[in-house]
Design an enzyme around this catalytic site. Structure first.
Site, PDB file in Angstrom:
ATOM      1  N   HIS A   1       4.081   1.860   1.002  1.00 41.38           N
ATOM      2  CA  HIS A   1       4.959   0.921   0.323  1.00 41.38           C
ATOM      3  C   HIS A   1       6.319   1.569   0.102  1.00 41.38           C
ATOM      4  O   HIS A   1       6.475   2.784   0.266  1.00 41.38           O
ATOM      5  CB  HIS A   1       4.357   0.466  -1.017  1.00 41.38           C
ATOM      6  CG  HIS A   1       3.981   1.573  -1.953  1.00 41.38           C
ATOM      7  ND1 HIS A   1       4.887   2.426  -2.504  1.00 41.38           N
ATOM      8  CD2 HIS A   1       2.776   1.974  -2.416  1.00 41.38           C
ATOM      9  CE1 HIS A   1       4.272   3.291  -3.281  1.00 41.38           C
ATOM     10  NE2 HIS A   1       2.968   3.039  -3.235  1.00 41.38           N
TER      11      HIS A   1
HETATM   12  P1  TYD Z   1      -1.329   1.956  -5.510  1.00 45.54           P
HETATM   13  O1  TYD Z   1       0.093   1.587  -5.690  1.00 45.54           O
HETATM   14  O2  TYD Z   1      -2.115   1.243  -4.471  1.00 45.54           O
HETATM   15  O3  TYD Z   1      -1.465   3.529  -5.282  1.00 45.54           O
HETATM   16  P2  TYD Z   1      -0.920   4.434  -4.055  1.00 45.54           P
HETATM   17  O4  TYD Z   1       0.388   3.864  -3.660  1.00 45.54           O
HETATM   18  O5  TYD Z   1      -0.772   5.783  -4.636  1.00 45.54           O
HETATM   19  O6  TYD Z   1      -1.921   4.409  -2.958  1.00 45.54           O
HETATM   20  O7  TYD Z   1      -2.032   1.794  -6.931  1.00 45.54           O
HETATM   21  C1  TYD Z   1      -3.442   1.784  -7.069  1.00 45.54           C
HETATM   22  C2  TYD Z   1      -3.789   0.969  -8.317  1.00 45.54           C
HETATM   23  O8  TYD Z   1      -3.329   1.597  -9.497  1.00 45.54           O
HETATM   24  C3  TYD Z   1      -3.183  -0.427  -8.293  1.00 45.54           C
HETATM   25  O9  TYD Z   1      -4.170  -1.323  -8.805  1.00 45.54           O
HETATM   26  C4  TYD Z   1      -2.038  -0.350  -9.268  1.00 45.54           C
HETATM   27  C5  TYD Z   1      -2.480   0.721 -10.235  1.00 45.54           C
HETATM   28  N1  TYD Z   1      -1.367   1.513 -10.807  1.00 45.54           N
HETATM   29  C6  TYD Z   1      -1.003   1.354 -12.128  1.00 45.54           C
HETATM   30  O10 TYD Z   1      -1.565   0.520 -12.854  1.00 45.54           O
HETATM   31  N2  TYD Z   1      -0.005   2.122 -12.638  1.00 45.54           N
HETATM   32  C7  TYD Z   1       0.651   3.030 -11.878  1.00 45.54           C
HETATM   33  O11 TYD Z   1       1.568   3.734 -12.399  1.00 45.54           O
HETATM   34  C8  TYD Z   1       0.294   3.171 -10.494  1.00 45.54           C
HETATM   35  C9  TYD Z   1       1.010   4.135  -9.600  1.00 45.54           C
HETATM   36  C10 TYD Z   1      -0.718   2.394  -9.999  1.00 45.54           C
END
Ligand code: TYD
Length: 132
Positions: free
Chosen positions: A49
């Site tokens: 992303h």
């Molecule tokens: P995601 O953005 O998919 O993680 P990455 O980019 O590291 O693979 O986030 C995974 C889950 O965690 C998603 O349900 C959103 C949640 N999340 C939060 O609630 N707060 C945060 O600060 C982050 C980074 C993720």
């Protein structure tokens, strides 16, 4: 490319070592949120992303991983494998994190509160916005 590897000063003495982050010193922004990624299943890619408002500092505080950074024009691969280095990522950088080693812990610091609306999770949409 709006990223840079920052070498952190290590405070070491006979008791061990310590690294500190401070705005304007070794961290370009004021930290509002931090999280860490761990127990990553072998073979998976995380991230995938871009963020409209968030800047990040990524530190492999344990183990290693690779980060493919992409500004919509070119892509580069950075390996993080020491707690002495932080990878700074500016806004609107697409990132893929992968090749996490066993027991890798990736610490992430950012200047924003979590807001799903500032995420771009579709690569074509990212290209459209970044090249606007
Ligand atoms: P995601 O953005 O998919 O993680 P990455 O980019 O590291 O693979 O986030 C995974 C889950 O965690 C998603 O349900 C959103 C949640 N999340 C939060 O609630 N707060 C945060 O600060 C982050 C980074 C993720």
């Amino acid at each position: 490319m709006d990223y840079k590897l920052i070498d952190m000063k290590v405070f070491g003495d006979e008791r061990g070592r310590l690294i500190s982050f401070e705005k304007g010193n070794n961290c370009p922004f004021e930290v509002k949120r931090s999280f860490y990624i761990f127990d990553t299943i072998p073979g998976v890619v995380r991230g995938s992303h871009a963020n409209r408002n968030s800047e990040f500092m990524l530190i492999a505080i344990s183990g290693s991983c690779k980060i493919k950074v992409d500004d919509g024009k070119k892509q580069e691969i950075v390996e993080l494998n020491t707690p002495h280095q932080g990878l700074y990522l500016g806004k609107m950088m697409w990132k893929d994190m992968y090749d996490f080693s066993y027991n890798a812990i990736l610490l992430v610091l950012t200047n924003t509160m979590y807001d799903e609306k500032e995420y771009i999770r579709d690569y074509d949409e990212f290209l459209k916005e970044v090249n606007r």
